[in-house]
Structures are given as C-alpha cells and as structure tokens.
Scaffold this active site. Structure first.
Site, PDB file in Angstrom:
ATOM      1  CE  LYS A 264      58.767  44.129  71.156  1.00 54.87           C
ATOM      2  NZ  LYS A 264      57.390  44.408  71.079  1.00 54.87           N
TER       3      LYS A 264
ATOM      4  CE  LYS B 216      56.251  44.586  74.213  1.00 58.35           C
ATOM      5  NZ  LYS B 216      55.067  44.794  73.384  1.00 58.35           N
TER       6      LYS B 216
END
Ligand code: PBG
Length: 340
Positions: free
Chosen positions: A261, A208
């Site tokens: 992400k 992330k």
C-alpha cells in the site's frame, strides 16, 4: 521494403479483433478478488458524503446494510470496514470497546449478510485524539524536536491485539492491522489464539509506505495527525529491500495474507513482494488514487471507466491476488460486462 521480409514477425495479428485479444490476455480479473472499503461512523440514521472522495460515504452502523446490499448486488462479497468513533481519546479506547462503532458495524453486517467476508482494519489513528496510530511516549513524543511523533511500540501492540480480539468476537472474519508497529502480527495472532479465535485470519498491511496518497482518507476518517507525521512508523517510499524485511517478519509472525500500500506508485514493490510471498498478496488502491481519477473525470479530463479498469488491471498484472479499491462495485460490474 517490408514485403521482402517474408518472415516478418507480426505481433499485431494477436491484437486484431476483440475475440483474439480476449483469448490471449495474460491478466484476468474476477469480482471475487475485490475488496470494498467502507467507512462507518458512530450514530444513527447517518449517510453522509465525504468531500474529498466523491461517491463514497460514511454510514452509521444501522445504515450499513444499505451499502452492503448494493455491494452484494454488484457482485462484491468482501468488505473492509473502518470505524469512526464519536469520541476520541489519548489511548484510542473506542478501538477496543466491546460496543465500539466497528464492533456494532460488524454485528449488524454479519446479521444481515452472513455470507459476506468482513475484514476489519486494526489501527488506532481513527480513535486517538492526536490522530497517531498508537499511544504516544509522554512529553518526548510531542516535542517539536521529534518531527514524527514517537508512538510507543509495545504498549500500542497490546492495544492492537485487544482491538483485533474484540473485532473478531463481533464477527470479523479477517483482521487487518494497518498501524506498522513492530511485532503486531505475532501479538495479534497469539491473542486471537488465546481467545479461542484461531479461525480468524490476519491480513497484514505488511508493506505500508508513509504516503501523501492517504490524504482523502484522513478527511474521510478524521484521522489526520494533529502534529508531526507518520514517518517514524510507516515506510520510506525510497526503500524497497526494506519491504522484503517487513514481509519476512510478518510471515514469520503468522500473517495469512499480506498487502502492499499504496498501489500504482509501488508496482515494483508489489511485484517483488509477490515473487517472494508464499501467501496471497493484496494491493490497496488508496484514497488518493481514487480521488485523483474521480476529480479528473468530474472535470471531463479523463475517462473514469477506462482509467479505473486500466489501473486495476495493472495492479493485478504486477502481482495482486486481492485488490482493495473504492471502485470495487463499479469494477465488478465492468468485469461482468467483459470490459477487463
Ligand atoms: C489507518 C489507515 C490509513 C489508511 C488505511 N488504514 C490511513 C493512514 O495510514 O494514514 C489509508 C487508506 C486510504 O488512503 O485509502 N492507519
């Protein structure tokens, strides 16, 4: 001239009709790979718009079944829930309260839709008064010299594990830690097992990045950091080999699934993670990706359906087994209509 080249290779033959294009397609999407993120806020009788994400809303737990029903009707069976508490505090206690907003939502959701897959986001930022993804290190954590506030890793991991256990008890099938603390997957796995919740799966936000594309989400969840940024825990967009390290650690710690992400700006990372991962890989097409397309579509500058279908297809082509997207209900419909 070309006529003389008897053996001219003509790739266009396989692009000639809808039928032949459909037959030779390399990437196929299916509604069962879609996950729909939903915001649940504490209270009753609330369904409210989110300014920065036109079309998405916040629901109080009692209203959640309405949107779950719409998702199920569209053919989406997987949801990812984010909780927004009424009161925030320094320790984010609403995250692990037995009657916290996400716990209420999970109970309500499971009661009405037992066949649905409920994924609970595990993080502190929606629950802390300072908006960071964990508890802060005393004064030092707030000093102006430390641009990114210092989140205290190990005490935060304990609270995350507590949160995951309480979500699993409330009915979460899968817990998804999005905080980026070190060691949290292992700690969550151990805590779940110790609580007799060995069947609850962990979907780790393994990779992330510290991204500007989370902007609209922070408005939706009221989770923007009050000072500093998240660069001391989320990854630097410049790095991709580091993603391999995060992946390896989370696998070692027992992640059942991992995700990358944001989505579109990180296709290279997604592809590398897919090649190295023995477990299913998700891609999170985040709030900024949603709102950019929405905003341009609302101005008549882009064809929303075609842009969303193309973005989703590209994420799957790059390696996503699971696609988390705010367009999930629409996409499920378009997949059924054979549009992708
Ligand atoms: C919580 C969390 C965030 C997102 C998912 N979980 C926000 C953040 O890290 O600031 C972003 C999702 C999106 O933008 O759609 N930490």
């Amino acid at each position: 001239m070309l006529k003389m080249l008897k053996m001219l290779k003509r790739p266009r033959r396989l692009r000639r009709t809808d039928a032949i294009r459909a037959m030779v397609r390399e990437t196929r999407l299916c509604p069962s790979m879609l996950v729909y993120p939903i915001f649940v806020r504490e209270g009753r009788n609330i369904i409210e718009d989110i300014n920065a994400m036109p079309g998405q809303k916040r629901y109080s737990p009692d209203e959640l079944p309405r949107i779950l029903e719409r998702a199920a009707e569209a053919g989406v069976n997987n949801v990812l829930l984010f909780g927004i508490p009424e009161h925030k505090d320094e320790a984010g206690s609403g995250a692990y309260a037995d009657n916290g907003v996400i716990q209420q939502a999970l109970r309500e959701g499971k009661k009405h839709f037992p066949q649905m897959l409920f994924i609970a986001d595990v993080c502190m930022c929606e629950y802390t008064s300072h908006g960071h993804c964990g508890v802060l290190k005393g004064e030092e954590g707030r000093s102006a010299a430390v641009q990114s506030a210092t989140v205290d890793n190990d005490p935060t991991v304990e609270l995350l594990a507590r949160t995951a256990v309480s979500q699993a008890r409330a009915g979460a099938d899968v817990v998804a830690p999005s905080d980026m603390m070190d060691g949290r997957v292992g700690a969550i796995r151990a805590a779940l097992d110790a609580a007799g919740l060995e069947d609850t799966a962990v979907l780790s936000y393994a990779v992330k990045y510290a991204s500007a594309f989370y902007g609209p989400f922070r408005e939706a969840a009221g989770s923007a950091p009050a000072f500093g940024d998240r660069k001391s825990y989320q990854m630097d967009p410049r790095n991709s080999r580091e993603a391999m390290r995060e992946l390896a650690l989370d696998l070692e710690e027992g992640a059942d699934m991992v995700m990358v992400k944001p989505g579109l700006p990180y296709l290279d990372v997604l592809k590398a993670v897919k090649e190295a991962s023995p477990v299913p890989v998700g891609a999170y097409c985040v709030s900024g990706e949603y709102s950019m397309i929405k905003a341009a579509a609302m101005k008549g500058w882009i064809d929303e359906e075609r842009a969303v279908c193309e973005a989703a297809t590209c994420l799957v082509r790059a390696g996503a087994d699971i696609l988390i997207t705010y367009h999930a209900p629409e996409l499920a419909g378009w997949i059924r209509e054979g549009k992708l």
